[in-house]
Design a protein around this motif. Structure first.
Motif, short mmCIF file in Angstrom:
data_model
loop_
_atom_site.label_atom_id
_atom_site.label_comp_id
_atom_site.label_asym_id
_atom_site.label_seq_id
_atom_site.Cartn_x
_atom_site.Cartn_y
_atom_site.Cartn_z
N TYR A 1 6.17 8.36 -11.68
CA TYR A 1 7.20 7.33 -11.66
C TYR A 1 7.66 7.10 -10.22
O TYR A 1 7.76 8.04 -9.43
CB TYR A 1 8.40 7.73 -12.52
CG TYR A 1 8.04 7.88 -13.99
CD1 TYR A 1 7.78 6.77 -14.78
CD2 TYR A 1 7.93 9.15 -14.57
CE1 TYR A 1 7.44 6.89 -16.11
CE2 TYR A 1 7.59 9.29 -15.91
CZ TYR A 1 7.34 8.15 -16.68
OH TYR A 1 6.99 8.28 -18.00
N ALA A 2 7.99 5.84 -9.91
CA ALA A 2 8.33 5.47 -8.53
C ALA A 2 9.80 5.11 -8.34
O ALA A 2 10.23 4.90 -7.21
CB ALA A 2 7.47 4.29 -8.07
N THR A 3 10.57 5.04 -9.42
CA THR A 3 11.96 4.61 -9.30
C THR A 3 12.90 5.54 -10.06
O THR A 3 12.48 6.25 -10.98
CB THR A 3 12.15 3.18 -9.86
OG1 THR A 3 11.93 3.20 -11.28
CG2 THR A 3 11.19 2.20 -9.20
N VAL A 4 14.16 5.49 -9.68
CA VAL A 4 15.20 6.23 -10.41
C VAL A 4 15.29 5.73 -11.84
O VAL A 4 15.36 6.51 -12.79
CB VAL A 4 16.56 6.09 -9.69
CG1 VAL A 4 17.69 6.65 -10.55
CG2 VAL A 4 16.54 6.78 -8.34
N ALA A 5 15.28 4.41 -12.00
CA ALA A 5 15.45 3.81 -13.33
C ALA A 5 14.34 4.26 -14.29
O ALA A 5 14.62 4.63 -15.43
CB ALA A 5 15.47 2.28 -13.21
N ASP B 1 7.47 7.29 -4.77
CA ASP B 1 7.32 5.84 -4.67
C ASP B 1 6.20 5.39 -3.75
O ASP B 1 5.91 4.20 -3.67
CB ASP B 1 8.64 5.19 -4.24
CG ASP B 1 9.05 5.58 -2.83
OD1 ASP B 1 8.54 6.60 -2.33
OD2 ASP B 1 9.89 4.88 -2.23
N GLU B 2 5.57 6.31 -3.06
CA GLU B 2 4.43 5.94 -2.21
C GLU B 2 3.14 6.30 -2.95
O GLU B 2 2.88 7.46 -3.25
CB GLU B 2 4.49 6.68 -0.87
CG GLU B 2 5.73 6.35 -0.03
CD GLU B 2 5.65 4.97 0.58
OE1 GLU B 2 4.57 4.35 0.52
OE2 GLU B 2 6.67 4.50 1.12
N GLN B 3 2.31 5.30 -3.22
CA GLN B 3 1.13 5.51 -4.05
C GLN B 3 0.17 6.54 -3.45
O GLN B 3 -0.35 7.41 -4.16
CB GLN B 3 0.40 4.19 -4.27
CG GLN B 3 -0.80 4.29 -5.21
CD GLN B 3 -1.44 2.95 -5.49
OE1 GLN B 3 -0.95 1.91 -5.05
NE2 GLN B 3 -2.52 2.94 -6.23
N LEU C 1 8.99 18.98 -12.79
CA LEU C 1 9.05 17.74 -12.02
C LEU C 1 8.73 18.05 -10.57
O LEU C 1 9.25 19.02 -10.01
CB LEU C 1 10.44 17.11 -12.08
CG LEU C 1 10.88 16.43 -13.37
CD1 LEU C 1 12.36 16.05 -13.26
CD2 LEU C 1 10.05 15.20 -13.65
N VAL C 2 7.88 17.23 -9.94
CA VAL C 2 7.69 17.27 -8.49
C VAL C 2 8.27 15.96 -7.98
O VAL C 2 7.70 14.89 -8.17
CB VAL C 2 6.20 17.41 -8.11
CG1 VAL C 2 6.04 17.41 -6.59
CG2 VAL C 2 5.63 18.69 -8.70
#
Length: 256
Positions: free
Chosen positions: A33-37, A8-10, A51-52
Motif C-alpha cells: 500500500y502507498a497511502t495512509v488511506a 509509496d515509492e514503487q 508490517l514493514v
C-alpha cells in the motif's frame, strides 16, 4: 507469515519485497500500500503478521494510521530520515531502519521478529509511547544557510529562498531575487530542514516555497504543472504520488 509493505515509492517497495523474500523465504508478501488511506482501510478489514512501513507516504505521515485504526501487529519502520523518536520506536516496534535499508539490517530485524512474536505467548504491541511521541512538539526549522559565493561564504535566510533543486548531483537554492547558490545538502536533508508549512517537495528534484508559485495547471494523470517565480527551464511537475498531499499542503499553507 503474512507481511504487508507500506511504501509509496514503487522501486523501493519492489526492492523491499525481494529483500524480505530472501530474509524470510517462508513469508508471503500479502499486499503493498502507498497511502495512509489505503493502509487504514485494509487494516480495518484484517491485519497481517507483520508490517514493514515507510514513515512518509504519498498522502502524509504514516503515523496517522495509528490515530484511525487499532494496529495489533508488530511493525518494522523504514525512513530516509533520522529525526524521529527512535527510542519510542525501538521500544514498541521491531526495528527502525534508515534507507537505503541494508540486507543485513533487515535480516537482523526479521530475526528479532521471530524471537519476539513467533512464540505461543507473544504479546500484542503497545503503541502508547509511539502515540505520545507523535504529539506536536515545538520543532525548529532551519533559519539560514551558509552558502558559497565565488571565493566567499555568505548566509541566506530561508525566508529569501524561493525553491531548491538538484542537478548533476549538486543541490541549489534559488532566491526570490533570482540568485542561485550551491549548498552542501542533499534533497532529503533539505526537505527535513525546511518548514513544511512553507516548503513542499513536489518531486525528487524540486522543493518549492508557496510564495514561489506563479501559476498551476492541471497535467496528465492528476499531476500538476507548476510555473515558478523566478522561472526555471527545468520541468516542475508535481508527481502523481505527491499530488494529493500537495493539494492538502496548499489548503494548509498561506494563500498563494
Amino acid at each position: 507469515m503474512d507481511i504487508w509493505i507500506i511504501e509509496d515509492e514503487q522501486l523501493a517497495a519492489s526492492r523491499m519485497a525481494k529483500m524480505l523474500q530472501q530474509a524470510a523465504p517462508q513469508a508471503t508478501i500479502g499486499a503493498i500500500y502507498a497511502t495512509v488511506a489505503d493502509t487504514v482501510a485494509a487494516l480495518k478489514q484484517r491485519q497481517p503478521d507483520l508490517l514493514v512501513m515507510d514513515i512518509h507516504l504519498a498522502d502524509g505521515n504514516s503515523f496517522h494510521v495509528f490515530t484511525q485504526v487499532d494496529v495489533r501487529c508488530p511493525i518494522i519502520f523504514t525512513t530516509a530520515y533520522d529525526e524521529y523518536a527512535i527510542d519510542a520506536f525501538k521500544l514498541n516496534s521491531i526495528d527502525y531502519l534508515l534507507k537505503p535499508v541494508k540486507e543485513s539490517e533487515l535480516q537482523a530485524a526479521m530475526d528479532k521478529y521471530k524471537r519476539l512474536y513467533q512464540q505461543p505467548t507473544a504479546a500484542v504491541p503497545d503503541w502508547t509511547s509511539l502515540l505520545q511521541a507523535m504529539q506536536p512538539t515545538a520543532k525548529t526549522y532551519k533559519q539560514r544557510f551558509a552558502v558559497r559565493y565565488g571565493e566567499h561564504l555568505k548566509t541566506v535566510d530561508t525566508s529569501a529562498v524561493a525553491y531548491c533543486y538538484t542537478e548533476n548531483k549538486a543541490s541549489y537554492l534559488i532566491t526570490h531575487d533570482n540568485k542561485r547558490y550551491i549548498v552542501d545538502y542533499n534533497m532529503d536533508e533539505l526537505e527535513a530542514a525546511l518548514d513544511p508549512r512553507r516548503f513542499f517537495r513536489i518531486n525528487r528534484q524540486f522543493i518549492i516555497s508557496v510564495e514561489s508559485i506563479a501559476e498551476m495547471l492541471t497535467y496528465t494523470k492528476a499531476r500538476v504543472l507548476i510555473k515558478l517565480n523566478p522561472p526555471t527551464k527545468l520541468e516542475t511537475i508535481v508527481s502523481s504520488e505527491r499530488a494529493a498531499a500537495f493539494k492538502q499542503w496548499l489548503d494548509d499553507s498561506p494563500a498563494v
